[in-house]
Design a protein around this motif. Sequence first.
Motif, short mmCIF file in Angstrom:
data_model
loop_
_atom_site.label_atom_id
_atom_site.label_comp_id
_atom_site.label_asym_id
_atom_site.label_seq_id
_atom_site.Cartn_x
_atom_site.Cartn_y
_atom_site.Cartn_z
N MET A 147 16.30 15.18 28.05
CA MET A 147 15.97 13.81 27.68
C MET A 147 15.29 13.08 28.83
O MET A 147 15.36 11.85 28.93
CB MET A 147 17.24 13.06 27.25
N GLY A 148 14.61 13.81 29.71
CA GLY A 148 13.86 13.19 30.80
C GLY A 148 14.77 12.45 31.75
O GLY A 148 15.73 13.04 32.27
N PRO A 149 14.52 11.15 31.98
CA PRO A 149 15.31 10.39 32.94
C PRO A 149 16.79 10.27 32.57
O PRO A 149 17.63 9.98 33.42
CB PRO A 149 14.66 9.01 32.98
N LEU A 150 17.15 10.53 31.31
CA LEU A 150 18.56 10.48 30.89
C LEU A 150 19.29 11.77 31.21
O LEU A 150 20.51 11.85 31.06
CB LEU A 150 18.66 10.19 29.39
N GLY A 151 18.54 12.81 31.60
CA GLY A 151 19.15 14.10 31.92
C GLY A 151 19.24 15.03 30.73
O GLY A 151 18.67 14.78 29.67
N ILE A 152 19.99 16.09 30.91
CA ILE A 152 20.21 17.07 29.84
C ILE A 152 21.40 16.58 29.02
O ILE A 152 22.48 16.33 29.56
CB ILE A 152 20.52 18.48 30.42
N LYS A 153 21.21 16.45 27.72
CA LYS A 153 22.27 16.00 26.82
C LYS A 153 22.56 17.10 25.82
O LYS A 153 21.67 17.87 25.44
CB LYS A 153 21.85 14.73 26.06
N LYS A 154 23.81 17.17 25.37
CA LYS A 154 24.18 18.22 24.42
C LYS A 154 24.62 17.61 23.10
O LYS A 154 25.07 16.45 23.03
CB LYS A 154 25.27 19.11 25.00
N THR A 155 24.46 18.41 22.05
CA THR A 155 24.84 17.98 20.72
C THR A 155 25.12 19.21 19.86
O THR A 155 24.87 20.34 20.28
CB THR A 155 23.73 17.11 20.08
N SER A 156 25.61 18.97 18.69
CA SER A 156 25.81 20.02 17.70
C SER A 156 24.99 19.66 16.46
O SER A 156 24.87 18.47 16.14
CB SER A 156 27.29 20.11 17.33
N ALA A 157 24.43 20.65 15.80
CA ALA A 157 23.63 20.37 14.61
C ALA A 157 23.83 21.48 13.57
O ALA A 157 23.79 22.66 13.91
CB ALA A 157 22.16 20.25 14.97
N GLN A 158 24.01 21.07 12.32
CA GLN A 158 24.13 22.00 11.21
C GLN A 158 22.74 22.27 10.63
O GLN A 158 22.38 21.77 9.57
CB GLN A 158 25.08 21.44 10.15
N ILE A 159 21.97 23.05 11.36
CA ILE A 159 20.58 23.33 10.98
C ILE A 159 20.31 24.83 10.87
O ILE A 159 19.17 25.26 10.90
CB ILE A 159 19.59 22.68 11.98
#
Length: 111
Positions: free
Chosen positions: A39-51
Amino acid sequence: MQTIEFFDFQKVDMRAGTIIEVRDFKEVRNPAYKIWVDMGPLGIKKTSAQITQNYSIEELPGRQVICVCNFPKKQIANFMSEILITGFKDEQNNIVLATLERNVPNGEKLH
């Protein structure tokens, strides 16, 4: 449909990010992936997705997606989700990712 004021829309922090890592999320009931997004200046972010119905693990890294960044963190099984990757349901009720027509810098806000 309920209408909102422009000020309400401005409260939602939606930004572009690039998927950098994807793993199977075996600890959940419904098939899902664990996803890490730059996410650029926000850093690396994690999530889960049902895709899992529309996307393989191999095709997701490098794809730019639109994320909501200011929801509270959410515990999903043994994993903490920090952002929400956006998408739409297709005819079979499976999620199709909301992506960008052209690449923009990671962390760029939706206007």
